[in-house]
Each structure stands twice: as structure tokens, then as C-alpha cells.
Design an enzyme around this catalytic site. Structure first.
Site, mmCIF file in Angstrom:
data_model
loop_
_atom_site.group_PDB
_atom_site.id
_atom_site.type_symbol
_atom_site.label_atom_id
_atom_site.label_comp_id
_atom_site.label_asym_id
_atom_site.label_seq_id
_atom_site.Cartn_x
_atom_site.Cartn_y
_atom_site.Cartn_z
ATOM 1 C CE LYS A 293 -4.209 1.794 2.156
ATOM 2 N NZ LYS A 293 -5.238 1.598 3.199
ATOM 3 C CD GLU A 381 -19.302 -2.337 8.312
ATOM 4 O OE1 GLU A 381 -18.425 -1.537 7.926
ATOM 5 O OE2 GLU A 381 -19.526 -3.445 7.743
ATOM 6 N NE ARG A 409 -20.842 -2.892 5.340
ATOM 7 C CZ ARG A 409 -20.145 -3.552 4.413
ATOM 8 N NH1 ARG A 409 -20.428 -3.383 3.142
ATOM 9 N NH2 ARG A 409 -19.168 -4.355 4.753
#
Length: 641
Positions: A293, A381, A409
Site C-alpha cells: 500500500k 458491521e 449493513r
């Protein structure tokens, strides 16, 4: 020199690419040079027009190889989240408009089919790519489009989400040619958590085996020793032999999904070969790519969490440009973090839960102070909500901090696992209302409406930081049950946010100003716009009474009764959908009690809102100060005629 001239001179190869067809004309050995130019372009553009930086830098080669090999847009690329898809946008005819990324009227920060035929599916929330891609693959089979390839590109953090596992579980049950590309960089926004994250690191120990297997498969396929017929039996036999030899089973092969990798996700020439070799293979398969990343930019490689979305920066030095906040209110999430630590010191039952957002929500403050009482459950979630319910059932008091659009969610879990049992969970709903440049997938416009209809729920929103602290303190007192507190992204309203916390009477609002011409009822931070509008209205000779409701549920019926008896004109203002929110609650009360009032409901109308600054979007939706003044003035003057 204009920006276009700069791009043409600095990135000559990239400047020649207006579509994937142009990309395919390049010799494969020139692709590393193109990747270098793409990184330079990203650094140049995102240094002045901020966006999701580190993820985009880490996925350059994956983007290039996919568009080089596959016949897009006929072949479908389905991105997960979309942080990794900036290069996808640049290669598909949007390079010259990339400076409009995340701006009003410009490009969306995420893939969106309404923007381009190359964007096959909306991609703002994590973990949906495998299910969506599987559906597309099955649709192609049913339409006898057997030559269409479908690729899902998903990150190592997103694949830990429950929806991704549901898609994986279902993928091997059907005849399809789905290819899953796992972009594994050991990061989400913060460091990923959970056993799957550890597994994605440990799985690299089987690299030699997988390389040998991949080469053996290619040999057998070229010589027609292996066909696709009966592949399930062969795959199960192969998996059994591998498990016997290695003493471990590959989790994907355990689901009858062929696994290849891990490979270097930054070797673009090798990626082209791999994708070419695998694209005609039928049946679900997964290619595991290891990436870094922030690849190619030192500061981002060293600190990928900060550089996930760093804001403006000096491209030469990497120094981030920080606005002067002297004398400015601090951010709501900062106040939340400090307040939670204060409360946790007083109440040993308090624990903190977040879903992969400890930094974004400031749950990291509790994590630093009480690591044993803080739980980051990853991009899950629904699990975060039910996990909170389990903690609450056994006597703890969870503060579950989740962004508003992501809490959607976990809706079933809020109802089934918390509200029915009236468990004492405090839902701290960050990024409520219009969030700005992240756009349509991230606005928190629906929380007031979707929570108001749930029995046993207390639904509240503070107008400023003091009331955020009061609400947090009140929520953890005995007997409260499920308690939702929603607050916006960014700075609050008060420079001096510290105050002694006090218990608020649940279901009671407050009257801020007297007035006889019109009553304005607001909830949450948007009440500060109303307060300024009330001052301007008074200068125009209109005396407005302003009520800060604080609680949407239970709503203050004493205030509603007062308003119904004293005013002909009533206005509600909320930073959320008008369908089911504060305006709906007031309309229901007035209708049920026969009140003869003219009601103006101001909020987000029944449509989705794209990206822009918060100020621009408030004006677009008619809830900025100017719009409130104009619409209230027209209402009052129209009634007086």
C-alpha cells in the site's frame, strides 16, 4: 504551462492512452514504464486534489494488467470498495477529467455505472464484489455469453467481511467462470485484524507448492491431459493430497475454489501472463497477489494509514498541507474519543467497538488508554452490532462507533440482536448527514429514518459538542437500553468543547429563541444553520421561535403541543432524508392531533446526492443558511397574505 501540457510532456506514454484499446497496442515490456508514469500522475494530481492515495498507488500494476488482458467493458471488472480503482478510471477515458475527481459535477471517487460503461457496479462499501461478480457471471451463462469474463478485485481486509464469505461459499456451487483477484497488502485503512488477516500472511508459505501446481496445470492443459470436465472431483482429490502433504488446508480450496499464488502484484509483465493463462479457465478461481500500500511513494509506504487519504501534500517532499485551525472548533470525532476515555475511567463496564475504523472514529483514543476494553472487529458491521449485544447481555456497556452509511449493513442485527432485548448499547453514529466529497455511497442521510421506526430505540443528535458529551454520559446510565447518537463529519460548533457532563431528560428538547411568526424545529448540528438563519430573519422583521429537539425518539410531545397551539407556520430542518425523519414525525403528530398548521419540511429530498463540498451540497439540498432564510420568509409572507 497548462496542466494538459504538463501531462503530455511529463507522462508521454500515459498521454497517448484514451481507452483500453490504446493500452493493448503497447508492447508488454513497456508496461513497467507506463506504471511508473501512472504513479507520477497520481502523485501530481492527488497532491492538489485530495483523494484515496495509498490504495491507488498499491494497485497500479493490477489495473494495467487487467485492462491489458481482458476485453473491457465487454468483460466485467467488478471493484470492491473502489479505493484501488483510480487507475481504472484513468485508463478508461477519464484521464483528462481526473482533476474533477470527488468534486461537484465531476468524477465520483468510486466506480459508478452512471459515470462510465467500464464501471460495472457501484463500489463504495466493502465486500460486495464477489457476490455481484458471481451474479454477473451467472447472468452471462444464462444468456449464452460464454466468452464473457467476469473478474472481482477485492482487498485482503474486504474479503474478511461476511458478504464476501457468502459469495465465496456460493461461487463453487454453480457453473461460472468467475476470477477473483485478491489484492493483499496487509492493510485496510488501519491494520487489518482477525485470524483471516493472519492467514493471508501465513499463506505465503505455500508459494513453492502453488507455483509448481500452476506450471503443472498449464502443462497438462496444453497437452489435453486435463480438461474442465470433472474438475470438481479432481480439485477435491488435489486438495486432499495437498492437505496430507502440508498438514494444512487452503481456505479457498476448502471451498472448491482453485487457488493460484501468491504472486508479486507489482510485476506487471508476470501479471499479464498469469491473467492470460487463467482467463479461459472455467470454474471459480482466485489469484492471490501481494502488494504494498502506497507503493512508489516513500512517505505512503512508511505510513499507509495516514496516507490512505492524506489531503493535500507537497509532491516533492511529502509534507502534508495542514489547514490553520487556530481558533476553530475541533472535530466531533475528536470530542467523542476524548469523552469516551473520560467515561471509561469512571465506568469500568464501558467497552469500545469499531469496524475497521479506530482512527476515523477516534476509537483509537480508547484503544490507547484501555486496549483490553477496545475491540476492532474489521470490516464486519453486522458482527460489530451483535458482538456489542453479546457484551451488553453479560453486563458490559458497549459504545459501538460506526459510520452512518456503514451502519446500514448491520440493520437486521440492530433490530434482532439489540432492540428486541432492549440491550444497553450506545450506537455512536459518525459521518451522519452529508459527508462531502466521498459522495453518494457515503452520505449518512438515512439513519434518523431507519432507526426511528425501531421499538425500544432512543434516537438523538447533538447540536454541539457539549450536547454530544451530555448524550454520551446519559446513554451509559442504568436503564437506558439501545441509545443512538448521530453526529456529522468534521468540526463542531464550539471552540471550548470541554464541559462538565450532565444527564439529559430523555425525550426532552429545548427552546433556543422566542418568536411569534414561525416555529422552526431542528435536530442535530444542522441547528447551527438554523440559529444563524433565525438571526437573519429577525433582521427582516420575522420573529422565529427555534427549538432544538435533541431527541427524535422519543420526541418531545410537549414542544409539539406548544407549537401546534401557538403557530400557523411550522418548519422542520434536518440533515437527513425528509422521508421518515424529523419532518415525518412532526407531520404525524400534527395530523393525529388535528393541528391546523402549514408545515414546511426541509432536509434531503427523496433522491441520492452525489459528491461535492458539504457547503455546496447543503445549498443543493436547500438546508444552508441562505436557503432556510428564503424558504421560511416565503412561507411566512405567503401565509400572511
Amino acid at each position: 504551462m497548462s496542466n494538459n501540457e504538463y501531462i503530455n510532456n511529463t507522462f508521454p506514454m500515459l498521454a497517448s492512452i484514451d481507452s483500453p484499446a490504446d493500452l493493448k497496442r503497447l508492447p508488454v515490456d513497456s508496461l513497467p514504464t507506463l506504471c511508473k508514469e501512472l504513479r507520477g500522475f497520481l502523485i501530481h494530481e492527488l497532491s492538489t486534489n485530495p483523494g484515496h492515495f495509498a490504495s491507488s498507488m498499491g494497485a497500479v500494476e493490477i489495473n494495467v494488467a487487467l485492462h491489458y488482458v481482458f476485453n473491457t467493458p465487454y468483460d466485467r471488472l467488478v471493484w470492491d470498495v473502489g479505493h484501488q480503482a483510480y487507475v481504472h478510471k484513468i485508463l478508461t477515458g477519464r484521464r483528462d477529467r481526473f482533476d474533477t475527481n470527488r468534486k461537484m459535477g465531476g468524477l465520483s471517487g468510486f466506480p459508478n455505472p452512471s459515470e462510465s460503461e467500464y464501471d460495472t457496479f457501484i463500489a463504495g462499501h466493502a465486500s460486495n464484489s464477489i457476490s455481484a461478480a458471481l451474479g454477473m457471471s451467472m447472468a452471462s451463462e444464462l444468456a449464452h455469453e460464454h466468452d464473457r469474463k467476469v473478474v472481482a478485485i477485492i482487498g485482503d481486509a474486504s474479503i474478511s467481511g461476511g458478504l464476501a464469505f457468502e459469495g465465496l461459499n456460493n461461487a463453487a456451487m454453480h457453473n461460472n467462470n468467475l476470477l477473483i483477484v485478491l489484492n493483499d497488502n496487509d492493510m485496510s485503512i488501519d491494520t487489518p485484524v482477525g485470524s483471516l488477516g493472519e492467514y493471508m500472511t501465513d499463506i505465503t508459505t505455500s508459494k513453492r507448492y502453488n507455483t509448481m501446481r500452476y506450471k503443472a496445470y498449464q502443462f497438462c492443459r496444453r497437452h489435453h491431459i486435463v480438461t474442465e470436465h470433472g474438475r470438481g472431483l479432481a480439485l477435491r482429490f488435489n486438495n486432499a493430497i495437498k492437505s496430507l502433504l502440508t498438514g494444512q488446508q487452503n481456505i479457498f480450496e476448502g471451498l472448491n475454489i482453485r487457488y493460484f499464488g501468491p504472486f508479486d502484484g507489482h510485476d506487471v509483465v508476470k501479471l499479464v501472463k498469469i491473467f492470460n493463462d487463467l482467463k479461459d479457465m472455467t470454474g471459480p478461481k482466485i489469484v492471490h497477489l501481494r502488494t504494498i500500500k502506497g507503493k512508489g511513494y516513500g512517505p505512503a509506504e512508511k505510513d499507509p494509514t495516514t496516507w490512505h487519504s492524506p489531503g493535500k501534500f507537497n509532491e516533492a517532499t511529502g509534507e502534508r498541507v495542514k489547514a490553520d485551525t487556530t481558533g476553530q472548533p475541533t472535530k466531533y470525532q475528536y470530542v467523542f474519543g476524548h469523552t469516551l476515555v473520560e467515561l471509561a475511567k469512571q465506568n469500568p463496564k464501558i467497552v469500545g467497538i469499531t469496524a475497521a475504523m479506530p482512527t476515523g472514529t477516534s476509537m483509537s483514543m480508547l484503544q490507547n488508554a484501555f486496549p483490553e476494553r477496545t475491540f476492532d472487529v474489521g470490516i464486519s458491521e453486522g458482527h460489530a452490532v451483535t458482538f456489542s449485544g453479546g457484551l451488553a447481555k453479560e453486563g458490559m456497556h458497549p459504545f459501538c462507533a460506526i459510520y452512518s452509511s456503514f451502519l446500514q449493513r448491520g440493520y437486521d442485527e440492530i433490530i434482532h440482536d439489540v432492540a428486541i432485548q432492549r440491550l444497553p448499547v450506545t450506537f455512536c453514529i459518525d459521518r451522519a448527514g452529508l459527508v462531502g466529497e466521498d459522495g453518494v455511497t457515503h452520505h449518512g442521510n438515512f439513519d434518523l429514518a431507519y432507526l426511528r421506526c425501531i421499538p425500544n430505540m432512543i434516537v438523538s443528535a447533538p447540536m454541539n459538542e457539549h450536547y454530544l458529551r451530555h448524550l454520551m454520559y446519559t446513554s451509559q446510565l442504568p436503564g437506558m437500553g439501545p441509545f443512538a447518537i448521530r453526529y456529522p463529519r468534521g468540526k463542531g460548533a464550539l471552540v471550548q468543547w470541554q464541559c462538565d457532563m450532565q444527564q439529559l431528560p430523555v425525550g426532552k428538547g429545548r427552546k433556543l429563541t422566542q418568536g411569534a411568526d414561525v416555529a422552526i424545529l431542528s435536530i442535530g448540528h444542522i441547528g447551527n444553520n438554523v440559529a444563524r438563519a433565525v438571526e437573519l430573519l429577525r433582521q427582516e422583521g420575522i420573529a422565529a421561535a427555534h427549538y432544538d429537539m435533541i431527541f427524535l425518539k422519543p420526541i418531545d410531545q410537549a414542544i409539539l403541543a406548544e407549537v401546534a397551539s401557538k403557530f400557523k407556520c411550522v418548519v422542520t430542518v434536518e440533515d437527513g432524508t425528509v422521508v421518515g425523519g424529523l419532518g415525518s414525525a412532526v407531520a404525524e403528530y400534527m395530523a393525529c392531533n388535528g393541528a391546523a398548521v402549514k408545515l414546511l419540511r426541509m432536509g434531503i429530498d427523496d433522491h441520492f446526492v452525489n459528491q461535492g463540498t458539504v457547503a455546496q451540497l447543503q445549498h443543493l439540498c436547500g438546508i444552508d443558511v441562505e436557503s432556510i432564510v428564503n424558504r421560511v420568509e416565503n412561507l411566512v409572507k405567503g401565509e400572511s397574505k
